[in-house]
Design an enzyme around this catalytic site. Structure first.
Site, PDB file in Angstrom:
ATOM      1  N   GLU A 330      29.996  40.778  80.156  1.00 51.18           N
ATOM      2  CA  GLU A 330      31.139  40.493  81.019  1.00 51.18           C
ATOM      3  C   GLU A 330      31.652  41.778  81.657  1.00 51.18           C
ATOM      4  O   GLU A 330      31.868  42.781  80.981  1.00 51.18           O
ATOM      5  CB  GLU A 330      32.245  39.779  80.252  1.00 51.18           C
ATOM      6  CG  GLU A 330      32.668  40.421  78.960  1.00 51.18           C
ATOM      7  CD  GLU A 330      33.587  39.551  78.119  1.00 51.18           C
ATOM      8  OE1 GLU A 330      33.712  38.350  78.406  1.00 51.18           O
ATOM      9  OE2 GLU A 330      34.174  40.084  77.163  1.00 51.18           O
ATOM     10  N   CYS A 331      31.794  41.760  82.947  1.00 47.34           N
ATOM     11  CA  CYS A 331      32.340  42.845  83.759  1.00 47.34           C
ATOM     12  C   CYS A 331      31.546  44.135  83.551  1.00 47.34           C
ATOM     13  O   CYS A 331      30.485  44.295  84.140  1.00 47.34           O
ATOM     14  CB  CYS A 331      33.825  43.040  83.470  1.00 47.34           C
ATOM     15  SG  CYS A 331      34.709  43.844  84.839  1.00 47.34           S
TER      16      CYS A 331
END
EC number: 6.3.5.11
Length: 450
Positions: A330-331
């Site tokens: 994530e990210c």
């Protein structure tokens, strides 16, 4: 239940974090075990709580987890603590809606029925401070206020004028003030404060924080203001099917990767996972016997040259992904999986698992809550199932052939990338929004063992 207190501000920048850290430092110096919480999705502020309390900071976010999730996390995370302190987000009444208190500090205070200490930026104010405080303390009669702490006060004489103005209009006690000439400040960068584990001078500054705070704040009166929360019983989590095999999930954690919700880790452990930390910056090899990877958010863009140079580890991660072990990114983790990451005039090769070119921009690319539904089955969700999280990043995808296919947003946008048992996106999902995600991931990891 463990007694608690909410530290709220009139607006962002009023001084909540400084007051929060001062309280944690003063209580810890008295030998009290204190659990720190942050309202909202922020990862960075809670990292400082750990530096002062030796306990991981936690998040309370009603939009992502619902009221039941807030109560459950408070109850679970305060185990073994003497007191709990909750730092608010933005202004006291600011949240996901301009007309309700959804996801605001006020909502959290009411969900837990805890008293509020209001932090007021009093620079350049005299009697006007009374009007400001009157508005905040009477806006919602369901809130109860334990005290006021004035920030950026010019002098002892200025403090006297402010307390006189407040005494004429409210019975809420003034617990003290912090001077305008601050002896304590925190470094900032594009996503907010510099995390405590990167600030080499932070330990020296924190060492004197409690003494500085107690010079002008009545900490004994503050301690007396803590109150027992009034909690409805949190809803029980669905039962977890016991695993017949041990599952080891590697978690990227160092200066480049440090943004994780503690509840995500708790739910993974509850589902049967052993979480094994490793450093993409400094480890030459992955831990032995991993069944999957969790590549969280952080600041890979600041350490991109070091990440690119660690070829041995990059090769091992590629090999693990090639064996279709479940990997969730994530990210910051998404940046790590891309073909390249451009910072300034230079482009650095990353893992190259996803055909994406990403660049760091000067302006914010995305900020806010988001609900996603799975566009197809993946390692966390079955098709159509939903989860909630948030986005906050300055990077953007600027090239490559990879097509977003993991999620759909409420507006119908296609988000994230899915390839076999790999799942990556810019969204930081909170597993408390859908606790079944953790069990699904761990079960798939067990099934992929060879």
């Amino acid at each position: 239940m463990i007694p608690g207190l909410v530290v709220a501000g009139t607006h962002s920048g009023a001084g909540k974090t400084t007051v929060m850290l001062g309280i944690l430092a003063a209580l810890s110096r008295r030998g009290l075990a204190v659990q720190g919480f942050k309202v909202g999705p922020d990862f960075i502020d809670p990292s400082f709580y750990q530096a002062l309390t030796d306990r991981e900071g936690e998040n309370l976010d009603s939009w992502m987890t619902g009221a039941g999730g807030v109560r459950r996390i408070y109850q679970t995370a305060t185990g073994g603590a003497d007191l709990a302190v909750i730092e608010g987000v933005m202004g006291l009444f600011d949240g996901a809606s301009p007309v309700t208190d959804e996801s605001s500090t006020a909502e959290i205070a009411k969900l837990l029925n805890l008293p509020v200490v209001l932090v007021v930026d009093a620079r350049s104010m005299a009697r006007s401070v009374a009007a400001l405080v009157k508005g905040f303390t009477e806006f919602d009669p369901r809130l109860r206020f334990a005290g006021i702490i004035l920030n950026r006060v010019g002098s002892a004489k200025h403090f006297e004028l402010l307390t006189q103005a407040l005494a004429a209009t409210t019975a809420i006690p003034v617990l003290g003030y912090l001077p305008k000439e601050r002896e304590f400040c925190l470094a900032e960068r594009h996503l907010g404060l510099v995390p405590y584990y990167e600030d080499s001078q932070l330990a020296e500054r924190l060492a004197g924080l409690a003494e500085w705070f107690e010079k002008t704040v009545a900490v004994d009166r503050l301690i007396a203001a803590f109150a027992q929360p009034s909690l409805d019983s949190p809803p029980d989590l669905p039962p977890v099917t016991p695993l017949t095999r041990r599952v080891r999930i590697g978690v990227a954690r160092d200066r480049a990767f440090g943004f994780y919700y503690q509840e995500n880790w708790r739910l993974l452990r509850r589902a049967g996972a052993e979480l094994v930390p490793f450093s993409p910056l400094s480890d030459a090899t992955l831990p032995v016997g991993l069944d999957g990877l969790y590549l969280g958010g952080g600041y890979p863009e600041l350490f991109v040259a070091e990440l690119a140079a660690n070829q041995g580890l990059l090769g091992q991660i590629k090999e693990l992904i090639a064996r279709d072990k479940p990997v969730y990114a994530e990210c910051g983790g998404l940046l790590y999986l891309a073909r390249s990451l451009r910072v300034g005039e230079q482009s650095f090769p990353m893992l190259g698992v996803l055909d994406l070119e990403i660049e760091l921009g000067a302006r914010l690319a995305a900020l806010g809550y988001i609900e996603v539904s799975a566009a197809a089955d993946n390692i966390l969700l079955v098709q159509g199932e939903t989860a909630r999280g948030h986005e906050f990043h300055y990077t953007r995808i600027c090239g490559g052939a990879e097509q977003a296919d993991a999620y759909r947003s409420a507006r119908g946008e296609r988000l994230g990338f899915r390839r076999g048992n790999l799942l990556a996106s810019y969204v930081h999902l909170h597993f408390g929004s859908n606790p079944g995600m953790a069990e699904r991931w761990v079960r798939i990891a067990a099934e992929c063992q060879s």
